[in-house]
Design a protein around this motif. Structure first.
Motif, PDB file in Angstrom:
ATOM      1  N   LEU A  88       0.824  -1.206   0.000  1.00  0.00           N
ATOM      2  CA  LEU A  88       0.000   0.000   0.000  1.00  0.00           C
ATOM      3  C   LEU A  88       0.859   1.257   0.000  1.00  0.00           C
ATOM      4  O   LEU A  88       0.557   2.224  -0.698  1.00  0.00           O
ATOM      5  CB  LEU A  88      -0.937  -0.021   1.211  1.00  0.00           C
ATOM      6  N   GLU A 102       1.905   0.347   8.047  1.00  0.00           N
ATOM      7  CA  GLU A 102       1.428  -0.819   7.294  1.00  0.00           C
ATOM      8  C   GLU A 102       1.900  -2.111   7.946  1.00  0.00           C
ATOM      9  O   GLU A 102       1.157  -3.100   8.000  1.00  0.00           O
ATOM     10  CB  GLU A 102       1.903  -0.743   5.848  1.00  0.00           C
ATOM     11  N   ALA A 133      -2.420  -2.750   5.866  1.00  0.00           N
ATOM     12  CA  ALA A 133      -2.584  -1.869   4.707  1.00  0.00           C
ATOM     13  C   ALA A 133      -3.894  -1.088   4.764  1.00  0.00           C
ATOM     14  O   ALA A 133      -3.941   0.087   4.402  1.00  0.00           O
ATOM     15  CB  ALA A 133      -2.513  -2.690   3.421  1.00  0.00           C
ATOM     16  N   LEU A 186      -4.332   2.971   4.639  1.00  0.00           N
ATOM     17  CA  LEU A 186      -5.163   3.635   3.637  1.00  0.00           C
ATOM     18  C   LEU A 186      -6.154   4.588   4.299  1.00  0.00           C
ATOM     19  O   LEU A 186      -6.293   5.748   3.890  1.00  0.00           O
ATOM     20  CB  LEU A 186      -5.908   2.595   2.801  1.00  0.00           C
TER      21      LEU A 186
END
Length: 289
Positions: free
Chosen positions: A88, A172, A177, A181
């Motif tokens: 990510l 992360e 991830a 985000l």
């Protein structure tokens, strides 16, 4: 034969060197968080006894068992190994680079206007901005987030990318991830809205507000629930906060180096401290169970 616990260590203790010694010896093992401790598992009690003996003799690892390169090289995996576990983080950086290419480092205004917080057009030497009401009426909600992808110049892009790589992959690795985000979007939103509310319609952008959000998140999370992933060198935190204060003095505008979106930095930092506070309190509560 089931695995047994060889030793327990506090969460804030760095077992990297000791684990490297076990790898050098070919000892099968696994380290996991359990409550407020790090727990090291091995295949059987005989191996566990040997591991405890080694740990009592050399908790920082036995130098005689280490490869002939430096401890920094041993402890830090290479870029490809890091990238494999940070998809990510890489995706966000790749998207940022793509936008930089499409907007030609911010010089292509025809492309950049679609990503700015409000639309604008240029007439001669003047730039005319639309209003936030027009953003709402036209349904262009992406503008609330996309300024974080805009960068103006190679140095701006390089510095922000390096810091996002350093901070993003930590989150992360520690929280996953999806959490990275959500945090990136939240910090971007907070930073962009803060800058628009404070400075009004203007052309601004960059990951800086997100970076201060990531910094605040790691800072307070680590303070409340110590963990190796979020343990930043003290100089990093101090230098970024000092840089924020220097930028807020307006010295760079006075020297005609360009305007800096200080409100975005502050907005991102506040948003990050909030998530770090909530996440750290939750993690500490779970550790005590």
């Amino acid at each position: 034969m089931s695995a047994v616990i060889a030793l327990r260590a506090p969460l804030d203790e760095d077992l990297t060197a000791f684990v490297q010694s076990l790898r050098s010896l070919g000892v099968a093992h696994r380290v996991a968080e359990q409550g407020n401790e790090q727990v090291l598992w091995v295949p059987d009690e005989q191996v566990a006894a040997q591991v405890r003996e080694l740990y009592a003799r050399a908790p920082q690892g036995d130098p005689g068992l280490q490869p002939a390169h430096t401890s920094a090289q041993r402890a830090r995996p290479g870029f490809l190994a890091q990238a494999k576990h940070s998809p990510l983080t890489l995706l966000v950086l790749a998207l940022t680079l793509l936008v930089a290419l499409l907007t030609w480092g911010g010089d292509n205004y025809d492309a950049g206007r679609w990503l700015s917080f409000v639309d604008f057009h240029i007439d001669g030497q003047y730039i005319y901005f639309g209003s936030f009401a027009q953003v709402i009426d036209s349904g262009q909600w992406w503008r609330l987030l996309t300024p974080m992808l805009l960068h103006f110049g190679l140095l701006h892009l390089a510095m922000n990318s390096l810091w996002y790589w350093e901070l993003g992959r930590r989150i992360e690795a520690r929280q996953g991830a999806l959490m990275l985000l959500l945090l990136t979007l939240w910090f971007g939103l907070a930073a962009n809205v803060a800058q628009y509310v404070y400075g009004g319609p203007a052309l601004f952008g960059g990951l800086s507000g997100v970076l201060y959000g990531l910094l605040g998140h790691c800072w307070l999370f680590q303070w409340l629930a110590p963990n190796a992933a979020y343990r930043l060198p003290r100089g990093v935190l101090v230098s970024m906060l000092i840089w924020l204060l220097i930028c807020m003095t307006g010295v760079f505008e006075l020297l005609q180096f360009g305007a800096i979106a200080n409100a975005a930095h502050v907005g991102g930092l506040i948003a990050g401290c909030l998530t770090g506070l909530l996440g750290g309190l939750l993690a500490r509560r779970l550790q005590r169970r």
